[in-house]
Design a protein around this motif. Structure first.
Motif, mmCIF file in Angstrom:
data_model
loop_
_atom_site.group_PDB
_atom_site.id
_atom_site.type_symbol
_atom_site.label_atom_id
_atom_site.label_comp_id
_atom_site.label_asym_id
_atom_site.label_seq_id
_atom_site.Cartn_x
_atom_site.Cartn_y
_atom_site.Cartn_z
ATOM 1 N N ALA A 167 0.566 -1.678 0.091
ATOM 2 C CA ALA A 167 -0.241 -0.042 0.270
ATOM 3 C C ALA A 167 0.922 1.523 0.120
ATOM 4 O O ALA A 167 2.054 1.161 0.467
ATOM 5 N N ASP A 168 0.412 2.073 -1.067
ATOM 6 C CA ASP A 168 0.792 3.087 -0.025
ATOM 7 C C ASP A 168 1.291 4.316 1.022
ATOM 8 O O ASP A 168 0.434 3.477 1.987
ATOM 9 N N LYS A 169 1.967 4.467 1.435
ATOM 10 C CA LYS A 169 2.210 4.600 2.369
ATOM 11 C C LYS A 169 0.979 6.379 3.119
ATOM 12 O O LYS A 169 1.285 6.930 2.536
ATOM 13 N N GLU A 170 0.931 5.559 3.868
ATOM 14 C CA GLU A 170 -0.097 6.217 5.391
ATOM 15 C C GLU A 170 -1.797 6.407 4.357
ATOM 16 O O GLU A 170 -2.426 7.312 4.971
ATOM 17 N N SER A 171 -1.627 5.382 3.387
ATOM 18 C CA SER A 171 -2.492 5.575 2.513
ATOM 19 C C SER A 171 -4.169 4.672 3.208
ATOM 20 O O SER A 171 -5.284 4.764 2.967
ATOM 21 N N CYS B 30 -6.849 1.382 1.151
ATOM 22 C CA CYS B 30 -5.469 1.665 1.154
ATOM 23 C C CYS B 30 -6.003 2.114 -0.806
ATOM 24 O O CYS B 30 -6.454 1.948 -1.782
ATOM 25 N N THR B 31 -4.578 3.053 -1.396
ATOM 26 C CA THR B 31 -4.190 2.839 -2.689
ATOM 27 C C THR B 31 -2.470 1.582 -2.405
ATOM 28 O O THR B 31 -2.106 2.516 -1.616
ATOM 29 N N GLY C 18 -1.473 4.722 -5.843
ATOM 30 C CA GLY C 18 -2.268 5.731 -5.976
ATOM 31 C C GLY C 18 -3.934 5.126 -6.755
ATOM 32 O O GLY C 18 -4.191 6.238 -6.554
ATOM 33 N N LYS D 274 -6.738 3.473 -5.893
ATOM 34 C CA LYS D 274 -8.124 2.869 -4.735
ATOM 35 C C LYS D 274 -8.306 1.496 -4.277
ATOM 36 O O LYS D 274 -8.823 1.487 -5.534
#
Ligand SMILES: [Zn+2]
Lengths: 296, 275
Positions: free
Chosen positions: A78-82, A123-124, A127, A129
């Motif tokens: 996952a993308d950080k903090e997503s 999450c993304t 980018g 989703k």
């Protein structure tokens, strides 16, 4: 007759289990502490745990993708903090009053920091989703009971409602027997939720990780529009020992491996860990981006 | 006549009785004009599951059943009622056909479990069961399932996604056999009887867990004592249930089917932890 057959299976099963245990015990007197070293279950290579860790948990000798925690998996994909977690405080009851089930779970919760064997949320990924679910084999071999069933069902329902793709990383020893028939019914429940998500025309990607077996293989794990497996992982319906007990012969080494399933047509592709994030994001974008042909 | 005082272990003994009727006994007692249909159109024909079309009090129905053998020869043919993937795929093919012709589907469950073997794995035993769960959940025709004797794990559930589940009064339905349960959780297969008694696998227990919808009484002492009477009770249950389900708008029925399984699960969520 049938009883005899089962007798054979279980006797054989027990003796194999016992043998393995003996082996482990005798080995452990020779081996150096196991948290410092990792012995690959595929090629038997002994690797320094730190090196395995630095290699994304992949055996440097044979490429076996070892078991990693759900938290680590999430960080890799996952993308950080997503990540926004769903239902993070759900815990199981004891539907058949199985002795010491609550105690066992309390202990595991403390050891693993998990509430049960799956984390779900959205999450993304580069980018894109999606809804995501990741099973963690450290928690009762990620067996499926009420919590796993309910969280995954809700994840499918959320994805359907929000019209999002869903990606599930599967790992499981099968149904959680301690919950009796309630655990078996989770197979129908999760498959039904997957069916509704599918009817809505949405994408479901399964990523099978080590080990994906039993009732999870026989339900949502096998139902992805796209089924990915990590290299060398174990995937199957019945346990190896049960089959060996039934047919009374040793099974080939690669039996029920990701590669075996690919050969027999039950997996779309085998993708290694370092390419997983990119592969997932591409596959999602192929299903969600503008679908019109461009002019030059 | 209540069966409540019979212990789970006693029920196990009754369903293991050598004269326990199988679907082969019940078929001619309950249905007329039964034509068996063979094969999954993909690989082969599995003797552990029979399927076909017949009439239930005049109404055409699709019948899908796991078959236990009554002797060694029959058991060889039916692989002790342990289906291979092609059995589940035949079941699905016939269910889809029923959907097309707007016939209800009646499934009879009677298996120790799906077969565990090399060929079964090669042909995707897990996928075959999963596909049935997925497809039956949205099958646009009424589905009724009846557990005749033993409902063993995923191999039983593959014919168990339905609008109404009936269980014969001595039948059991379990996530794993009591022997398997004891050997895996307690590492001691000899504790089978103890496992059987705590697993909650009887029709009464499963009614309480909202998994079983109706208990179909067997003759006194077990179905083998009066197969005809037991068959009549099964027929009554099927007729009554199908009459009711055939009246319901299909979208409503599918929602009810989804909810029947959706609601099963015992968990708690602490509200305090919500941010
Ligand atoms: Zn290796």
């Amino acid at each position: 007759m049938l009883e005899d057959l089962f007798n054979v299976v279980t006797t054989r099963f027990n003796s194999v289990v016992k043998d393995d245990k003996d082996k482990k015990e005798s080995k452990s007197t020779v081996d150096i502490p196991k948290d410092l070293f990792f012995k690959c279950p595929r090629c038997s290579s002994v690797v320094v745990s730190e090196d395995l860790d630095n290699n994304l948990g992949v055996c440097p000798d044979c490429g076996y993708h070892s078991r990693i925690s759900a938290v680590r998996r999430l960080a890799m994909v996952a993308d950080k903090e997503s990540f926004i977690e769903y239902d993070k405080d759900m815990i199981s009851k004891n539907p058949i009053d199985f002795p010491e089930y609550e105690e066992k779970q309390a202990k595991l919760r403390e050891q693993t920091g998990l509430k049960d064997a799956v984390i779900t949320g959205e999450c993304t990924i580069r980018g894109r989703k999606c809804v995501i679910g990741i099973m963690d084999s450290r928690y009762m071999m990620a067996s499926m009971g009420s919590v796993v069933g309910e969280k995954l069902t809700r994840a499918f329902e959320k994805a359907t409602e929000k019209r999002l793709p869903i990606v599930l990383f599967t790992a499981s020893g099968g149904a959680r027997m301690q919950e009796g028939m309630v655990s078996l019914m989770q197979m129908a429940k999760t498959s039904g939720a997957a069916a509704r998500h599918s009817e809505a025309g949405l994408l479901y990607i399964t990523v099978m990780t080590d080990p994906t077996t039993g009732g999870v293989t026989a339900s949502f794990a096998s139902l992805g529009d796209i089924i990915i497996a990590e290299p060398k992982v174990l995937i199957g319906f019945a346990g190896r020992r049960v089959i060996e007990g039934t047919i009374k012969q040793r099974l080939p080494e690669d039996f029920q491996s990701a590669e075996f399933l690919l050969e027999h047509g039950f997996v779309d592709m085998i993708v290694d860990r370092k390419s997983m994030r990119k592969t997932l994001s591409h596959l999602i974008s192929l299903h969600t981006d503008n679908v019109e042909v461009k002019d030059r | 006549m209540s069966m409540n005082n019979i212990t789970p272990w006693k029920k196990m003994e009754i369903i293991r009785h050598k004269n326990r009727p199988t679907i082969r006994d019940y078929l001619p007692m309950i249905f007329e004009d039964f034509y068996e249909m063979h094969g999954d159109r993909l690989y082969g024909d599995d003797g552990a599951i029979i399927g076909g079309i017949g009439r239930l009090r005049g109404m055409p129905v699709t019948i899908i059943a796991e078959v236990k053998g009554r002797d060694l020869n029959e058991n060889k043919q039916s692989n002790f009622a342990m289906p291979h993937p092609e059995g589940y795929r035949k079941a699905l093919r016939l269910a889809k056909q029923a959907e097309k012709f707007k016939r209800p589907v009646i499934c009879f469950i009677d298996t120790p479990g799906a077969f565990c073997g090399i060929e079964a794995e090669k042909r995707g035993q897990g996928e075959a069961i999963a596909r049935n769960l997925f497809e039956f959940m949205t099958l646009k025709t009424p589905v009724v399932s009846v557990v005749l004797g033993e409902g063993g794990s995923g191999g039983a559930l593959a014919l168990g996604v339905c609008d109404e589940l009936g269980m014969l009064s001595n039948s059991i339905y379990s996530v794993i056999s009591p022997r398997g349960f004891a050997s895996i959780l307690w590492k001691d297969a000899s504790r089978e009887k103890e496992a059987c008694n705590i697993m909650k696998i009887t029709a009464e227990d499963l009614t309480e867990l909202q998994i079983c919808d109706a208990i179909i009484e067997e003759s006194e002492g077990g179905a083998h004592n009066d197969p005809m009477m037991t068959a009549e009770n099964i027929e009554e249950f099927l007729v009554k249930t199908l009459k009711e389900k055939m009246q319901i708008d299909i979208d409503v029925l599918l929602n009810q089917r989804y909810t029947k399984f959706r609601k099963i699960g015992e968990f708690e969520e602490s509200a305090a932890a919500e941010e």
